[in-house]
Design a protein around this motif. Structure first.
Motif, PDB file in Angstrom:
ATOM      1  N   ARG A   1       0.842  -1.202   0.000  1.00  0.00           N
ATOM      2  CA  ARG A   1       0.000   0.000   0.000  1.00  0.00           C
ATOM      3  C   ARG A   1       0.876   1.252   0.000  1.00  0.00           C
ATOM      4  NH1 ARG A   1      -4.982  -0.328   2.554  1.00  0.00           N
ATOM      5  NH2 ARG A   1      -5.254   1.797   1.776  1.00  0.00           N
ATOM      6  N   ALA A   2       0.383   2.281  -0.661  1.00  0.00           N
ATOM      7  CA  ALA A   2       1.066   3.575  -0.657  1.00  0.00           C
ATOM      8  C   ALA A   2       0.029   4.677  -0.752  1.00  0.00           C
ATOM      9  CB  ALA A   2       2.062   3.665  -1.809  1.00  0.00           C
ATOM     10  N   TRP A   3       0.354   5.818  -0.154  1.00  0.00           N
ATOM     11  CA  TRP A   3      -0.541   6.968  -0.151  1.00  0.00           C
ATOM     12  C   TRP A   3       0.278   8.217  -0.461  1.00  0.00           C
ATOM     13  CZ3 TRP A   3      -0.034   3.174   3.360  1.00  0.00           C
ATOM     14  CH2 TRP A   3      -1.159   2.408   3.711  1.00  0.00           C
ATOM     15  N   THR A   4      -0.345   9.175  -1.125  1.00  0.00           N
ATOM     16  CA  THR A   4       0.294  10.477  -1.288  1.00  0.00           C
ATOM     17  C   THR A   4      -0.540  11.515  -0.559  1.00  0.00           C
ATOM     18  OG1 THR A   4      -0.885  10.871  -3.374  1.00  0.00           O
ATOM     19  CG2 THR A   4       1.343   9.966  -3.514  1.00  0.00           C
ATOM     20  N   MET A   5       0.147  12.424   0.088  1.00  0.00           N
ATOM     21  CA  MET A   5      -0.509  13.537   0.763  1.00  0.00           C
ATOM     22  C   MET A   5       0.035  14.827   0.168  1.00  0.00           C
ATOM     23  SD  MET A   5      -0.615  14.578   4.813  1.00  0.00           S
ATOM     24  CE  MET A   5      -2.003  13.519   5.230  1.00  0.00           C
ATOM     25  N   THR A   6      -0.857  15.631  -0.366  1.00  0.00           N
ATOM     26  CA  THR A   6      -0.484  16.928  -0.931  1.00  0.00           C
ATOM     27  C   THR A   6      -0.779  18.006   0.099  1.00  0.00           C
ATOM     28  OG1 THR A   6      -1.004  16.145  -3.155  1.00  0.00           O
ATOM     29  CG2 THR A   6      -0.830  18.533  -2.827  1.00  0.00           C
ATOM     30  N   VAL A   7       0.254  18.737   0.470  1.00  0.00           N
ATOM     31  CA  VAL A   7       0.156  19.744   1.522  1.00  0.00           C
ATOM     32  C   VAL A   7       0.300  21.130   0.903  1.00  0.00           C
ATOM     33  CG1 VAL A   7       1.110  20.546   3.723  1.00  0.00           C
ATOM     34  CG2 VAL A   7       1.221  18.110   3.129  1.00  0.00           C
TER      35      VAL A   7
ATOM     36  N   ASN B   1      -6.208  22.235   4.276  1.00  0.00           N
ATOM     37  CA  ASN B   1      -6.163  20.859   4.726  1.00  0.00           C
ATOM     38  C   ASN B   1      -5.505  19.995   3.654  1.00  0.00           C
ATOM     39  OD1 ASN B   1      -7.455  21.347   7.171  1.00  0.00           O
ATOM     40  ND2 ASN B   1      -9.485  21.008   6.307  1.00  0.00           N
ATOM     41  N   PRO B   2      -4.636  19.076   4.057  1.00  0.00           N
ATOM     42  CA  PRO B   2      -3.977  18.213   3.072  1.00  0.00           C
ATOM     43  C   PRO B   2      -4.974  17.333   2.326  1.00  0.00           C
ATOM     44  CG  PRO B   2      -2.865  18.115   5.208  1.00  0.00           C
ATOM     45  CD  PRO B   2      -4.164  18.820   5.428  1.00  0.00           C
ATOM     46  N   GLU B   3      -4.588  16.905   1.134  1.00  0.00           N
ATOM     47  CA  GLU B   3      -5.383  15.973   0.347  1.00  0.00           C
ATOM     48  C   GLU B   3      -4.658  14.628   0.306  1.00  0.00           C
ATOM     49  OE1 GLU B   3      -6.050  17.580  -3.502  1.00  0.00           O
ATOM     50  OE2 GLU B   3      -7.013  19.414  -2.769  1.00  0.00           O
ATOM     51  N   VAL B   4      -5.390  13.563   0.587  1.00  0.00           N
ATOM     52  CA  VAL B   4      -4.792  12.225   0.632  1.00  0.00           C
ATOM     53  C   VAL B   4      -5.413  11.350  -0.445  1.00  0.00           C
ATOM     54  CG1 VAL B   4      -4.391  10.167   2.038  1.00  0.00           C
ATOM     55  CG2 VAL B   4      -4.415  12.426   3.114  1.00  0.00           C
ATOM     56  N   THR B   5      -4.564  10.671  -1.201  1.00  0.00           N
ATOM     57  CA  THR B   5      -5.035   9.733  -2.213  1.00  0.00           C
ATOM     58  C   THR B   5      -4.166   8.485  -2.171  1.00  0.00           C
ATOM     59  OG1 THR B   5      -3.607  10.690  -3.922  1.00  0.00           O
ATOM     60  CG2 THR B   5      -5.856  11.557  -3.747  1.00  0.00           C
TER      61      THR B   5
END
Length: 242
Positions: free
Chosen positions: A181-187, A192-196
């Motif tokens: 599993r992997a996730w990206t968080m855009t800050v 508020n950050p976006e997580v995908t």
């Protein structure tokens, strides 16, 4: 993970936490929660369990319930916690997992099931805190599936945290290798950050937090971890706190 699995985890993690807390004693310091003793830790989780038990049966799901008061004396607190935990678990078992409830503003899911998931991870991390209070290296290793779900849940909570202190921007990759599993968080500053979910764990980002699911799980909860952070440490450390 299924609703029943989360309920089972609550019971297992709470029992282990209680055992470690009693062994450590109420006056022991909790190194992973600076300024807290085991008494503070147990009072916190007991109040959380009691509050969630009330949230699950509240008629008005638009109102945020207050935290109940907990006993000050250690023996009374343990007994009060036992009752709160039993009540909460019974309600998780009896109620429809998809029944709506109050939940944090901005949360993606506001159901009984969402609270079971929330409590499974809250209790698991505080079990780790109680074991760390024993002053020995914990041998606890969370299973990849459970740890990966906890990463997913925690990153989602961070995405609805207080963004006012976020002054830097960029993208962080969280990679739990053994769970696949992997996730990206855009800050972005002030947002508020976006997580995908990340389809490619090798994609370029400004920072990477990588390791086993167990290690990344601990890292996203701010607990001692063997996860490795590369790139912008400042970006990772700027994430909203709950």
């Amino acid at each position: 993970m299924e609703h029943a699995e989360f309920v089972d985890h609550i019971l297992v993690q709470a029992a282990a936490m209680r055992g470690a807390a009693v062994e450590a004693g109420p006056d022991a310091e909790v190194p992973s929660c600076p300024g807290w003793t085991v008494l503070d830790l147990v009072r916190h989780i007991a109040r959380v369990h009691a509050r969630v038990g009330e949230i699950l049966v509240a008629e008005d799901i638009t109102v945020r319930p207050d935290f109940p008061r907990a006993p000050q004396r250690w023996d009374e607190l343990l007994e009060w916690w036992d009752t709160a935990l039993s009540t909460m678990v019974r309600r998780f078992t009896d109620l429809d997992p998809l029944a709506p409830t109050w939940m944090f503003p901005g949360a993606a899911e506001r159901t009984v099931r969402a609270w079971a998931r929330r409590m499974a991870h809250e209790t698991a991390i505080h079990r780790l805190d109680a074991e760390l209070a024993l002053g020995v290296e914990s041998r606890l290793t969370f299973a990849p599936e459970f740890a990966a779900d906890g990463i997913d849940e925690r990153l989602g909570l961070r995405a609805i945290g207080d963004s006012s202190a976020v002054t830097t921007g960029g993208t962080i990759l969280f990679h739990a290798a053994d769970a696949g599993r992997a996730w990206t968080m855009t800050v972005r500053p002030g947002q508020n950050p976006e997580v995908t979910s990340a389809p490619d764990a090798a994609m370029h980002t400004d920072a990477v937090v990588a390791g086993t699911a167990d290690a990344v799980y601990r890292a996203v909860w701010g607990r001692p971890s063997t996860a490795v952070t590369t790139g912008s440490h400042e970006l990772v450390e700027s994430l909203p706190r709950l």
